[in-house]
Enzyme design. Structure first.
Site, PDB file in Angstrom:
ATOM      1  N   HIS A 189      -5.325  -3.783  -2.599  1.00 53.62           N
ATOM      2  CA  HIS A 189      -5.063  -2.745  -3.594  1.00 53.62           C
ATOM      3  C   HIS A 189      -4.923  -3.297  -5.012  1.00 53.62           C
ATOM      4  O   HIS A 189      -4.698  -2.524  -5.950  1.00 53.62           O
ATOM      5  CB  HIS A 189      -3.801  -1.968  -3.217  1.00 53.62           C
ATOM      6  N   SER A 233       0.796  -1.226   0.000  1.00 53.68           N
ATOM      7  CA  SER A 233       0.000   0.000   0.000  1.00 53.68           C
ATOM      8  C   SER A 233       0.829   1.277   0.000  1.00 53.68           C
ATOM      9  O   SER A 233       0.351   2.320  -0.455  1.00 53.68           O
ATOM     10  CB  SER A 233      -0.939   0.008   1.204  1.00 53.68           C
ATOM     11  N   LYS A 237     -11.970   0.235  -1.881  1.00 51.32           N
ATOM     12  CA  LYS A 237     -10.933   0.867  -2.704  1.00 51.32           C
ATOM     13  C   LYS A 237     -11.401   0.898  -4.151  1.00 51.32           C
ATOM     14  O   LYS A 237     -12.207   1.735  -4.516  1.00 51.32           O
ATOM     15  CB  LYS A 237      -9.608   0.145  -2.489  1.00 51.32           C
TER      16      LYS A 237
END
Length: 390
Positions: free
Chosen positions: A201, A173, A232
């Site tokens: 992610h 990240s 996300k």
């Protein structure tokens, strides 16, 4: 006269401020989002009105809240359908919803591990993975970032009895680099360990179908435990664990953060279902994101900016000095640009950086503005350095 608790809080606050690590929240208006280069809305779905309408319809149908935990009366049809869709997206037999990614990692590691489990973690793993192993009381070793030889060495030197679990982020990240899933899977298999990947992610961004850096490319034999988040690239909220039916049933029985938490609001689940629909129907979002990443990297390199190697929307500018990072972030904020200012202890000493994140929602003009502002920061920094020199 202060009591012991007041003294403790005051001392911790003073230490945090003195070290330059004091954190501040900034309240953003709804219309501030266009120049947000700090968030994780990689596909631009968080502001899509179709998700908002799906969430509203879900709330109208099921209520604003789930009313109870999944194991009492809070597991609704919309949750069931979402779990099935997430399992299909990742190529796994089953999936289990959690309210947050942090809870998913804590709950999985707490349910799988105990003092007889040996856990091997990448040094740059997310805090939730580190905390999960601690919560479980597992014996943990951390291998050098991305270093398969170091992992193999640790696995070889560790006694062979008991369960072993290798744990890694899929996309890291703070650095944006992608784990070597094939290498991790091979090392785990050689030593009889399971592999757990947190693809927070990568999901929605990587993979031919947006199924992440694991997904269908790596089967359940290679990656038995897969975690993904929904807040996300998918633009909603929550998280899930995907794996075998036996793994998911184990988590239902023994994962305390799952058992003792009210189920995800049904409107959020409905919004996530809409996001999955758009993920499949609009692959141009991923194409647009890749175009932005290539252009940003090309032009940032031309400007001589200290850009770390990353093929993902996470583009770190490693400045090294925490004060310099905060200064650049303030200069960018004056121009209406929001970026992540990342300092210790989130990153190692000397690795402070601006964490710039790109989104398919960004326009070419947005990127122009960002690059011009970064060039101005570099010029201003150089000017101040010359003035400070004797």
């Amino acid at each position: 006269m202060q009591d012991a608790w007041s003294t403790y809080l005051a001392e911790r606050a003073a230490t945090q401020r003195h070290s330059g690590r004091w954190r501040r929240r900034r309240t953003h208006r709804a219309n501030d989002r266009r120049c947000d280069f700090a968030g994780n809305d990689y596909l631009g779905l968080a502001g899509d009105p179709r998700l908002a309408e799906a969430q509203a319809e879900g709330a109208r149908r099921y209520g604003a809240g789930a009313r109870a935990s999944h194991l009492v009366s809070g597991h609704l049809k919309v949750h069931e359908v979402l779990e099935q869709r997430l399992a299909a997206l990742t190529g796994r037999p089953a999936a289990l919803l959690f309210s947050t990614g942090y809870m998913a990692n804590l709950g999985t590691l707490q349910a799988l591990c105990d003092s007889n489990t040996r856990v091997f973690q990448d040094r740059l793993n997310h805090a939730s993975l580190i905390d999960g192993a601690r919560l479980a009381g597992a014996r943990s070793r951390r291998f050098h970032h991305g270093d398969l030889e170091d992992l193999d060495r640790l696995l070889t030197r560790t006694p062979g009895d008991g369960r072993r679990l290798v744990v890694s982020d899929g996309v890291f990240s703070m650095d944006g680099d992608v784990a070597d899933i094939d290498g991790l899977a091979a090392a785990s298999a050689r030593h009889g360990a399971w592999l757990m990947i947190d693809d927070a992610h990568g999901l929605g961004v990587l993979g031919e179908q947006g199924d992440g850096c694991v997904g269908h490319a790596h089967g359940i034999e290679q990656v038995p435990v897969l975690v993904g988040t929904l807040g996300k690239a998918l633009g909603s909220a929550g998280a899930f664990v995907a794996g075998s039916e036996r793994l998911i049933e184990h988590l239902i029985q023994f994962s305390r953060p799952y058992v003792y938490t009210t189920a995800q609001p049904p409107g959020v689940a409905a919004a996530t279902l809409k996001a999955l629909e758009l993920l499949e129907a609009e692959p141009e979002r991923r194409d647009r994101l890749r175009t932005l990443i290539r252009r940003f990297r090309t032009e940032a390199t031309t400007l001589g900016l200290p850009l770390a190697a990353s093929p993902t929307p996470i583009q770190p500018l490693v400045l090294g000095d925490s004060q310099q990072v905060m200064t650049w972030a303030a200069w960018l904020a004056e121009r209406g640009l929001s970026v992540g200012a990342i300092r210790e202890p989130t990153v190692p000493p000397g690795q402070a950086r601006l964490r710039i994140t790109l989104s398919a929602a960004h326009t070419d003009a947005d990127l122009d503005t960002l690059l011009e502002a970064l060039a101005a920061c570099e010029a201003q920094d150089a000017l101040m350095s010359r003035k400070a020199s004797p």
